[in-house]
Design a protein around this motif. Structure first.
Motif, short mmCIF file in Angstrom:
data_model
loop_
_atom_site.label_atom_id
_atom_site.label_comp_id
_atom_site.label_asym_id
_atom_site.label_seq_id
_atom_site.Cartn_x
_atom_site.Cartn_y
_atom_site.Cartn_z
N TYR A 164 0.83 -1.20 0.00
CA TYR A 164 0.00 0.00 0.00
C TYR A 164 0.87 1.26 0.00
N GLY A 165 2.06 1.17 -0.59
CA GLY A 165 3.06 2.23 -0.48
C GLY A 165 2.65 3.59 -0.98
N SER A 166 1.65 3.69 -1.84
CA SER A 166 1.22 4.98 -2.38
C SER A 166 -0.05 5.49 -1.70
N GLU A 167 -0.37 4.93 -0.52
CA GLU A 167 -1.64 5.26 0.13
C GLU A 167 -1.44 5.69 1.58
N ASP A 168 -2.49 6.28 2.12
CA ASP A 168 -2.54 6.68 3.54
C ASP A 168 -3.81 6.11 4.15
N LEU A 169 -3.76 5.89 5.46
CA LEU A 169 -4.93 5.35 6.17
C LEU A 169 -5.51 6.42 7.08
N TYR A 170 -6.77 6.71 6.88
CA TYR A 170 -7.48 7.68 7.72
C TYR A 170 -8.44 6.93 8.63
N SER A 171 -8.58 7.42 9.85
CA SER A 171 -9.50 6.79 10.79
C SER A 171 -10.08 7.82 11.74
N ALA A 172 -11.29 7.55 12.21
CA ALA A 172 -11.96 8.42 13.18
C ALA A 172 -12.90 7.55 13.98
N ALA A 173 -13.21 8.03 15.20
CA ALA A 173 -14.04 7.24 16.11
C ALA A 173 -15.50 7.65 16.08
N SER A 174 -15.78 8.95 15.99
CA SER A 174 -17.17 9.40 16.08
C SER A 174 -17.39 10.62 15.17
N PRO A 175 -18.14 10.41 14.09
CA PRO A 175 -18.68 9.14 13.60
C PRO A 175 -17.56 8.23 13.10
N ALA A 176 -17.82 6.93 13.11
CA ALA A 176 -16.79 5.96 12.74
C ALA A 176 -16.43 6.07 11.26
N LEU A 177 -15.12 6.07 10.99
CA LEU A 177 -14.65 6.14 9.61
C LEU A 177 -13.29 5.47 9.51
N THR A 178 -13.14 4.60 8.53
CA THR A 178 -11.85 4.05 8.15
C THR A 178 -11.77 4.11 6.64
N ALA A 179 -10.72 4.75 6.12
CA ALA A 179 -10.60 4.91 4.67
C ALA A 179 -9.14 4.82 4.26
N ARG A 180 -8.90 4.04 3.22
CA ARG A 180 -7.56 3.93 2.62
C ARG A 180 -7.57 4.78 1.37
N CYS A 181 -6.64 5.76 1.29
CA CYS A 181 -6.71 6.76 0.23
C CYS A 181 -5.41 6.85 -0.55
N THR A 182 -5.53 6.89 -1.88
CA THR A 182 -4.36 7.17 -2.72
C THR A 182 -4.04 8.66 -2.61
N ARG A 183 -2.80 9.01 -2.94
CA ARG A 183 -2.37 10.40 -2.87
C ARG A 183 -2.62 11.11 -4.19
N ASP A 184 -2.78 12.42 -4.09
CA ASP A 184 -2.96 13.22 -5.30
C ASP A 184 -1.71 13.13 -6.17
N ALA A 185 -1.91 12.89 -7.46
CA ALA A 185 -0.80 12.83 -8.41
C ALA A 185 -1.32 13.37 -9.74
N ALA A 186 -1.09 12.64 -10.83
CA ALA A 186 -1.62 13.08 -12.12
C ALA A 186 -3.15 13.09 -12.09
N THR A 187 -3.70 12.20 -11.27
CA THR A 187 -5.15 12.20 -11.05
C THR A 187 -5.41 12.44 -9.56
N PRO A 188 -6.55 13.03 -9.22
CA PRO A 188 -6.85 13.29 -7.80
C PRO A 188 -6.90 12.00 -7.00
N GLY A 189 -6.48 12.07 -5.73
CA GLY A 189 -6.53 10.90 -4.87
C GLY A 189 -7.96 10.45 -4.61
N MET A 190 -8.13 9.14 -4.46
CA MET A 190 -9.44 8.57 -4.16
C MET A 190 -9.35 7.73 -2.89
N CYS A 191 -10.46 7.67 -2.17
CA CYS A 191 -10.52 6.91 -0.92
C CYS A 191 -11.43 5.70 -1.07
#
Length: 233
Positions: A164-191
């Motif tokens: 997953y070297g080109s991605e970041d992991l976002y997390s939150a508790a309330s409201p609950a959220l876990t998302a793996r997101c690509t980084r912005d490059a030639a195309t916008p990042g997606m989660c």
């Protein structure tokens, strides 16, 4: 005298036979007309319209899916399916309208920012659940350092040499959220955000830039999941 009487009676008898025949013919024509009226097709040339929602079973779990939100025509039918792909407008969560016709002259001006959430619902067949993957697989590949790009939202970076070297992991508790997101490059990042519902895994995809309002995005995914499952008796 006898001949005259027989001749004078013959027209009267003829009329007596003709009247029932005429009346019977008129009744028959009326019956035919009535049947033709009742059986005459009343639909227009466009055919019957599709239902607003379809009951679809994925992995043995029932979902009530907006027909026009289904991205592939081959999936637009009720009953069991292995996978179904949807998209809905954000933040309204309404099905999108018909796609605009794009020509060679308008293709460049037709490119617009993404305004919808994409959702795939697929049978999981007892694969590792998304929450288990987050708890047991991702930590092996994450940097220890964490940042907080938005209040209540934590970001950790995957190490470069990992799957997953080109991605970041976002997390939150309330409201609950876990998302793996690509980084912005030639195309916008997606989660990508996943959750399990019964026998199906739901995979949401949305632009990384939306995380500046992550609470609204998390609540929208929760609301959309509830809408697809329908009221529980």
């Amino acid at each position: 005298m006898t001949v005259f009487s027989a001749a004078s009676l013959r027209p009267s008898r003829t009329r007596a036979h003709v009247v029932p025949i005429v009346l019977g013919g008129a009744a028959a024509l009326g019956a035919v007309a009535l049947v033709a009226y009742l059986l005459w097709p009343t639909w227009g040339a466009g055919g019957a319209s599709a239902p607003d929602r379809l009951p679809v079973s994925v992995g043995g779990t029932l979902f009530n899916v907006p027909t026009t939100a289904i991205r592939m025509k081959i999936q637009r039918h009720s009953g069991p399916q292995e996978r179904i792909d949807l998209d809905v407008l954000y933040p309204s969560l309404e099905p999108p309208g018909a796609p605009r016709h794009v020509t060679a002259d308008t293709v460049e001006t037709a490119v617009q920012s993404i305004d919808r959430i994409f959702l795939s619902i697929a049978a999981h067949h007892d694969a590792l659940a998304p929450e288990q993957r987050t708890a047991t697989i991702y930590p092996r590949y994450l940097d220890q350092a964490a940042t907080q790009p938005e209040e209540g939202l934590t970001m950790r970076t995957f190490r470069t040499e990992t799957p997953y070297g080109s991605e970041d992991l976002y997390s939150a508790a309330s409201p609950a959220l876990t998302a793996r997101c690509t980084r912005d490059a030639a195309t916008p990042g997606m989660c990508l955000s996943e959750r399990r519902v019964g026998g199906a895994d739901l995979t949401f995809r949305f632009p990384r830039s939306w995380l500046s309002q992550w609470r609204e995005v998390a609540e929208a995914m929760e609301k959309l999941t509830a809408q697809l499952r329908g009221p529980k008796g």
